[in-house]
Design an enzyme around this catalytic site. Sequence first.
Site, PDB file in Angstrom:
ATOM      1  CG  HIS A  78      -1.853  -1.189   1.194  1.00  0.00           C
ATOM      2  ND1 HIS A  78      -2.549  -1.623   2.284  1.00  0.00           N
ATOM      3  CD2 HIS A  78      -2.188  -2.030   0.185  1.00  0.00           C
ATOM      4  CE1 HIS A  78      -3.285  -2.665   1.949  1.00  0.00           C
ATOM      5  NE2 HIS A  78      -3.076  -2.944   0.686  1.00  0.00           N
ATOM      6  CG  HIS A 103      -4.995  -4.471  -8.063  1.00  0.00           C
ATOM      7  ND1 HIS A 103      -5.681  -4.171  -6.920  1.00  0.00           N
ATOM      8  CD2 HIS A 103      -4.070  -5.373  -7.737  1.00  0.00           C
ATOM      9  CE1 HIS A 103      -5.178  -4.897  -5.935  1.00  0.00           C
ATOM     10  NE2 HIS A 103      -4.214  -5.616  -6.393  1.00  0.00           N
TER      11      HIS A 103
HETATM   12  N1  LIG Z   1       3.160   3.469  -7.974  1.00  0.00           N
HETATM   13  C1  LIG Z   1       3.475   2.552  -7.037  1.00  0.00           C
HETATM   14  N2  LIG Z   1       3.176   1.259  -7.272  1.00  0.00           N
HETATM   15  C2  LIG Z   1       3.479   0.368  -6.321  1.00  0.00           C
HETATM   16  C3  LIG Z   1       4.116   0.717  -5.115  1.00  0.00           C
HETATM   17  N3  LIG Z   1       4.269  -0.415  -4.359  1.00  0.00           N
HETATM   18  C4  LIG Z   1       3.754  -1.416  -5.093  1.00  0.00           C
HETATM   19  N4  LIG Z   1       3.255  -0.963  -6.268  1.00  0.00           N
HETATM   20  C5  LIG Z   1       2.564  -1.684  -7.349  1.00  0.00           C
HETATM   21  O1  LIG Z   1       1.221  -1.884  -6.947  1.00  0.00           O
HETATM   22  C6  LIG Z   1       0.982  -3.252  -6.803  1.00  0.00           C
HETATM   23  C7  LIG Z   1       0.421  -3.470  -5.431  1.00  0.00           C
HETATM   24  O2  LIG Z   1      -0.411  -4.529  -5.525  1.00  0.00           O
HETATM   25  P1  LIG Z   1      -0.657  -5.571  -4.357  1.00  0.00           P
HETATM   26  O3  LIG Z   1      -1.888  -6.280  -4.743  1.00  0.00           O
HETATM   27  O4  LIG Z   1       0.544  -6.468  -4.383  1.00  0.00           O
HETATM   28  O5  LIG Z   1      -0.820  -4.773  -3.089  1.00  0.00           O
HETATM   29  C8  LIG Z   1       2.290  -3.992  -6.897  1.00  0.00           C
HETATM   30  O6  LIG Z   1       2.121  -5.189  -7.573  1.00  0.00           O
HETATM   31  C9  LIG Z   1       3.162  -3.022  -7.636  1.00  0.00           C
HETATM   32  O7  LIG Z   1       3.148  -3.282  -9.002  1.00  0.00           O
HETATM   33  C10 LIG Z   1       4.429   2.091  -4.893  1.00  0.00           C
HETATM   34  O8  LIG Z   1       4.986   2.489  -3.847  1.00  0.00           O
HETATM   35  N5  LIG Z   1       4.091   2.957  -5.880  1.00  0.00           N
HETATM   36 MN   LIG Z   2      -3.982  -4.632  -0.433  1.00  0.00          MN
END
Ligand SMILES: Nc1nc2c(ncn2[C@@H]2O[C@H](COP(=O)(O)O)[C@@H](O)[C@H]2O)c(=O)[nH]1
Ligand SMILES: [Mn+2]
EC number: 6.5.1.8
Length: 526
Positions: free
Chosen positions: A248, A437
């Site tokens: 997050h 996502h």
């Molecule tokens: N722009 C940003 N994108 C980020 C960051 N940390 C992670 N991420 C991307 O979002 C998803 C998060 O998805 P999740 O379902 O694993 O919570 C992750 O896969 C990254 O591609 C950030 O700090 N900034």
């Molecule tokens: Mn989450």
Amino acid sequence: MSRQASRRPPTRITIALNARQTQRAPLLLPANASTDPSSPTSIRKLVFKAAQAKLRIGKPSRVFVAGFGAELVGEEDWERGVRNDVSLLISAGEDYIGVIRDAGVHPKANPTCPIHNLASAAALDEHALTQLRTTAHSLPGLVHAVGQPNLHPGTKFPIGAVFVSQRWIHPPLIGGDIGCGMAWYRTRLSRGQVEGDRGRKVAEKLRGMEGAWRTAEARERWLEDEWGMCGAGEEWDGSVGTIGAGNHFAEIQVVEEVEEGCGLAEGEVVLLVRSGSRGYGSSILKKYTAEGQVSLKEDSAEAKEYLKEHDSACRWAKANRNLIALRFLSCLEPGEPAWSLGKKDAHVEDIHDARTKWPPVVATSEDTNERTASSPSPGIDAYIHRKGAAPTLSPGTCLPLSILPLPGSRGTPTLILAPQFPSSTSRGLDNAVSLAHGAGRSMSRAKALSTLSQKYQASSLLEPRGGKGTWVVCEAKDLVFEKAAEAYKDVEAVGANLVAFGAARRVGWCRARVSYKCRDERGGGR
Ligand SMILES: Nc1nc2c(ncn2[C@@H]2O[C@H](COP(=O)(O)O)[C@@H](O)[C@H]2O)c(=O)[nH]1
Ligand SMILES: [Mn+2]
């Protein structure tokens, strides 16, 4: 032990003898214990030592996850398998003993469930693909499974996957972060105010985001929406308005390019918030899987209760994102009247709603009630389980959402995608009216920490370099490496997969200027 690690809570697990599972003992694993089984401070060593002392097993040699039978061998297994409240079975060499307790899980329950894989060969992870196939073919009621291009392995079920079911609901396929989503919020900042070195000043202003927001009464009021209260009691409501763990974040981004009429304008400064239902959502998952069950029959009292709680957690998650945005924007735009009122409506959000008709009916803006010619038959009630994926239709109206963010990482672009519903995807049915996502992890957290901390100085990952990267507020050293850009897949490749499949159009992109993860508010600076 780093200061941050010492502050993280320990993980509560239970260990039991594989051969005699009534013989069990609780165990607290310190946050700095390593998931790498070869490390001198490994969780494996701690577990074996405790098993010898508490369970009186002479030579422990194998470990299984109770209820699932998965053996913990490599670092990735330990990373995925060790969670609060998990029971580990310690073996002296014998195979896993016990039934797979998952209600209704049969290896061949659904041999014909269709699987659509949107990921290209380059991004494929064999373990995640196996999880996708196994899940699709073993859980009852599944009628459609999709591997999104951000597909990566989860503890038992894959992440970046969508499963559609009839008559059955499977809470673990949604996971604990119920309602996790993203929203873009408009700001009144100009590009010039966040560009270059000014980004550092903006980052400095972001304070007071950690810890409880205002009073319990204020939080209760915040958690009231058009359907009433979605508060869950102080234990969980105390964290509303906080970003939380996992991937997050809240990010100040500039819209670098965007097609006209998409809801965002080129050059504008926006805040992207990604968060979910925090402890509340995971308490719901725990409650409905406490006995190791995976599947609930649609007409059972338990399933009805779960759906109610699921919906409440989705509302809570949305209120949480709004409050995070309020906290950020009131630092950046003090005195802005819209923010002193609280909720600002100019945002685009992915909204989660598990219930749908299958096949999905994509409404047209002319008539949201009439089915389009593309839907071949009146739909039957179905449930879309998304983990690491976002819906492309707005619940209620079934109108396509105009745009969705596809974030890469704190150091790489966020793509602006417009969901598409061409006949080549059976009007969005093939991708289960969902999009990835995020880019998804290419390295486990443990691997990112061990390899990237050797390769980089933390400070070099916290500032932009050569027109790339962003000012990062991340005052937890491990997270600097675990969440570094290199730990994620190439977002352009993930976006290109979605475009090639026909699920989305790339209509623009944003670049972060300030990325906020966490601050040590007890007086430490960066
Ligand atoms: N722009 C940003 N994108 C980020 C960051 N940390 C992670 N991420 C991307 O979002 C998803 C998060 O998805 P999740 O379902 O694993 O919570 C992750 O896969 C990254 O591609 C950030 O700090 N900034
Ligand atoms: Mn989450």
